[in-house]
Design an enzyme around this catalytic site. Sequence first.
Site, mmCIF file in Angstrom:
data_model
loop_
_atom_site.group_PDB
_atom_site.id
_atom_site.type_symbol
_atom_site.label_atom_id
_atom_site.label_comp_id
_atom_site.label_asym_id
_atom_site.label_seq_id
_atom_site.Cartn_x
_atom_site.Cartn_y
_atom_site.Cartn_z
ATOM 1 N N SER A 67 60.312 55.350 48.065
ATOM 2 C CA SER A 67 59.685 54.018 48.066
ATOM 3 C C SER A 67 60.749 52.921 48.166
ATOM 4 O O SER A 67 60.604 51.954 48.930
ATOM 5 C CB SER A 67 58.901 53.821 46.766
ATOM 6 O OG SER A 67 57.824 54.712 46.692
ATOM 7 N N ARG A 125 61.725 50.152 51.375
ATOM 8 C CA ARG A 125 61.731 48.713 51.090
ATOM 9 C C ARG A 125 63.103 48.095 51.345
ATOM 10 O O ARG A 125 63.205 46.955 51.810
ATOM 11 C CB ARG A 125 61.304 48.472 49.640
ATOM 12 C CG ARG A 125 59.793 48.694 49.425
ATOM 13 C CD ARG A 125 59.466 48.924 47.971
ATOM 14 N NE ARG A 125 58.041 48.953 47.664
ATOM 15 C CZ ARG A 125 57.236 50.004 47.847
ATOM 16 N NH1 ARG A 125 57.739 51.126 48.366
ATOM 17 N NH2 ARG A 125 55.962 49.952 47.528
ATOM 18 N N GLY A 180 53.212 57.148 55.574
ATOM 19 C CA GLY A 180 52.191 56.154 55.245
ATOM 20 C C GLY A 180 52.821 54.894 54.678
ATOM 21 O O GLY A 180 52.436 53.776 55.022
ATOM 22 N N ARG A 239 45.006 59.078 58.667
ATOM 23 C CA ARG A 239 44.917 58.371 57.386
ATOM 24 C C ARG A 239 44.367 56.952 57.561
ATOM 25 O O ARG A 239 44.568 56.326 58.596
ATOM 26 C CB ARG A 239 46.309 58.345 56.712
ATOM 27 C CG ARG A 239 46.750 59.754 56.346
ATOM 28 C CD ARG A 239 48.114 59.793 55.724
ATOM 29 N NE ARG A 239 48.136 59.159 54.417
ATOM 30 C CZ ARG A 239 49.256 58.996 53.712
ATOM 31 N NH1 ARG A 239 50.415 59.391 54.201
ATOM 32 N NH2 ARG A 239 49.202 58.431 52.529
ATOM 33 N N SER A 299 46.820 50.574 44.956
ATOM 34 C CA SER A 299 47.748 51.015 46.003
ATOM 35 C C SER A 299 48.922 50.068 46.112
ATOM 36 O O SER A 299 48.780 48.908 46.497
ATOM 37 C CB SER A 299 47.025 51.086 47.357
ATOM 38 O OG SER A 299 47.982 51.262 48.387
ATOM 39 N N GLN A 341 51.155 50.395 48.271
ATOM 40 C CA GLN A 341 51.398 50.155 49.703
ATOM 41 C C GLN A 341 50.623 48.924 50.165
ATOM 42 O O GLN A 341 51.163 48.074 50.887
ATOM 43 C CB GLN A 341 50.970 51.376 50.518
ATOM 44 C CG GLN A 341 51.831 52.602 50.248
ATOM 45 C CD GLN A 341 51.377 53.817 51.041
ATOM 46 O OE1 GLN A 341 50.397 53.771 51.768
ATOM 47 N NE2 GLN A 341 52.104 54.909 50.888
ATOM 48 N N ASP A 379 51.828 60.865 43.207
ATOM 49 C CA ASP A 379 52.417 61.896 44.072
ATOM 50 C C ASP A 379 52.809 63.154 43.301
ATOM 51 O O ASP A 379 53.248 64.139 43.895
ATOM 52 C CB ASP A 379 53.665 61.340 44.773
ATOM 53 C CG ASP A 379 53.303 60.255 45.774
ATOM 54 O OD1 ASP A 379 52.149 60.239 46.259
ATOM 55 O OD2 ASP A 379 54.173 59.416 46.076
ATOM 56 N N ARG A 414 54.769 67.827 49.952
ATOM 57 C CA ARG A 414 54.638 68.069 48.502
ATOM 58 C C ARG A 414 53.788 69.312 48.221
ATOM 59 O O ARG A 414 53.980 69.985 47.214
ATOM 60 C CB ARG A 414 54.057 66.840 47.799
ATOM 61 C CG ARG A 414 54.978 65.629 47.900
ATOM 62 C CD ARG A 414 54.673 64.566 46.875
ATOM 63 N NE ARG A 414 55.158 63.277 47.330
ATOM 64 C CZ ARG A 414 56.432 62.889 47.309
ATOM 65 N NH1 ARG A 414 57.371 63.693 46.851
ATOM 66 N NH2 ARG A 414 56.784 61.694 47.760
HETATM 67 C C1 S3P Z 1 54.011 54.395 47.676
HETATM 68 C C2 S3P Z 1 52.786 54.232 47.087
HETATM 69 C C3 S3P Z 1 51.841 55.353 46.861
HETATM 70 C C4 S3P Z 1 52.516 56.705 47.001
HETATM 71 C C5 S3P Z 1 53.422 56.761 48.201
HETATM 72 C C6 S3P Z 1 54.510 55.721 48.069
HETATM 73 C C7 S3P Z 1 54.866 53.205 47.891
HETATM 74 O O1 S3P Z 1 50.808 55.260 47.829
HETATM 75 O O2 S3P Z 1 51.542 57.729 47.091
HETATM 76 O O3 S3P Z 1 54.024 58.035 48.317
HETATM 77 O O4 S3P Z 1 56.071 53.380 48.171
HETATM 78 O O5 S3P Z 1 54.357 52.090 47.772
HETATM 79 P P1 S3P Z 1 49.538 54.288 47.619
HETATM 80 O O6 S3P Z 1 50.025 52.913 47.583
HETATM 81 O O7 S3P Z 1 48.654 54.513 48.799
HETATM 82 O O8 S3P Z 1 48.910 54.747 46.343
#
Ligand code: S3P
Length: 447
Positions: free
Chosen positions: A25, A29, A95, A123, A167, A169, A319, A397
């Site tokens: 993550s 970023r 994602g 997705r 979320s 994300q 996760d 995973r």
């Molecule tokens: C993440 C947020 C999570 C997580 C993903 C990483 C991130 O997803 O499952 O592996 O870096 O913001 P969601 O925001 O869809 O829950």
Amino acid sequence: MAAAGLSARRSGPLKGVVRAPGDKSISHRALILGALADGVTEIEGLLEGDDVKRTAAAMAAFGAGVERLGEGRWRVEGRGGFAEPADVVDCGNAGTGVRLIMGAAAGFDLAVTFTGDASLRGRPMNRVLKPLGEMGASWICRSGGRLPLTLKGGNLKRIAYRLPEPSAQVKSAVLLAGLSAAGGAEVIEPEATRDHTERMLRGFGAEVLVSEEGAARRIVLPPGQRLRGTAIRVPGDPSSAAFPLVAALITPGSEVTVQGMLLNPLRIGLLETLGDMGADLSVTNVRDEGGETVADVTARHSQLTGVEVPPERAPSMIDEYPILAVAAAFADGPTRMLGIGEMRVKESDRIALMAAGLAACGVGVEEEPEALTVIGTGRGNHPVAGGARVTTHGDHRIAMSHLVMGLASERPVAVDEPGMIATSFPGFVELMTGLGAQIGEDAPQAA
Ligand code: S3P
């Protein structure tokens, strides 16, 4: 013939001290904010997995200078904004990559087509497109809110957005778009999710106001922010560290230490849960690195007890449920994981695949739309049988979790598509075999 897979067999004690790869993550970023900023960002400890490399390539496509200086050391020269890429941006399996980049790109006067691999193309992107649309972005998408899609950005207006699902994300996509929106942005999250975007925005010189309202958080990004390049040290990924730690907990005689693991309070749900289950875990050398807490975590083989994991813990370990399900398989009694519906829209439907994989290995499971119960095989009277070749649907995973299970099962556990492990944990097999795990190639099977 099916492709060669990997197989894990019952192993002796696992022993050693390792470092987890950089946090995924934070790595995404760091590259994205570095590209949006003015000036140079130097990153140490970047995760060099396929997902993050796709984001690095995307940032170059949007006009940033992106250079690899050495192992995990990257230099990003931001131009204070994004230019229109000459080609389609392919985010592979990521994602997080595509959703955050869509948010960042929406702020600029450009059109860009995003795509990804088969998993990512399946997705949901509507969760990001909806708020970006309310801010003024538009898109062409012929596949019902899925990739590929072409996003058109620019001239965004302020939004106050209440997240319908927990979320990070989506929260991050809105905040990144808000950087370029007249009036900034505000996000209300009913449950707190990982806050790396908020922390890192501050590290790049932005003002981010966060207030807590019960379990909810209100995050306000005032307008007119300028990001300035900075130095970032990426801590070890707790979502990756989980694999060697759980392997030690379930493999008799083991003791494994993972150094430099991120202990952000919004990422430690698995450690809390394993603690509730009676795991012998110790946390030492707690320190602050670049605004995040990191520490060394040691796991010793433990007799675990099944627990109920409350739904409100899900965002802090979303996760980690696949590997928790493996720990639960060796525990005494059932472990019930509640409120985990989001697992169904990850790289695969992780509730369905864990239920199927555990059942194939002789573990009792009960699957519900938003819950999973694993009936632990307890104190060795009925050990986990193993002896299955598990279909991972290309989910890293799911693959790593089943390989860890094989280390303590009666018979080997094999997985297909092990190449996908490199999306988040390059060097997983080498790290595990270095600890004493017996993981090797699984001979191709006749189709
Ligand atoms: C993440 C947020 C999570 C997580 C993903 C990483 C991130 O997803 O499952 O592996 O870096 O913001 P969601 O925001 O869809 O829950």
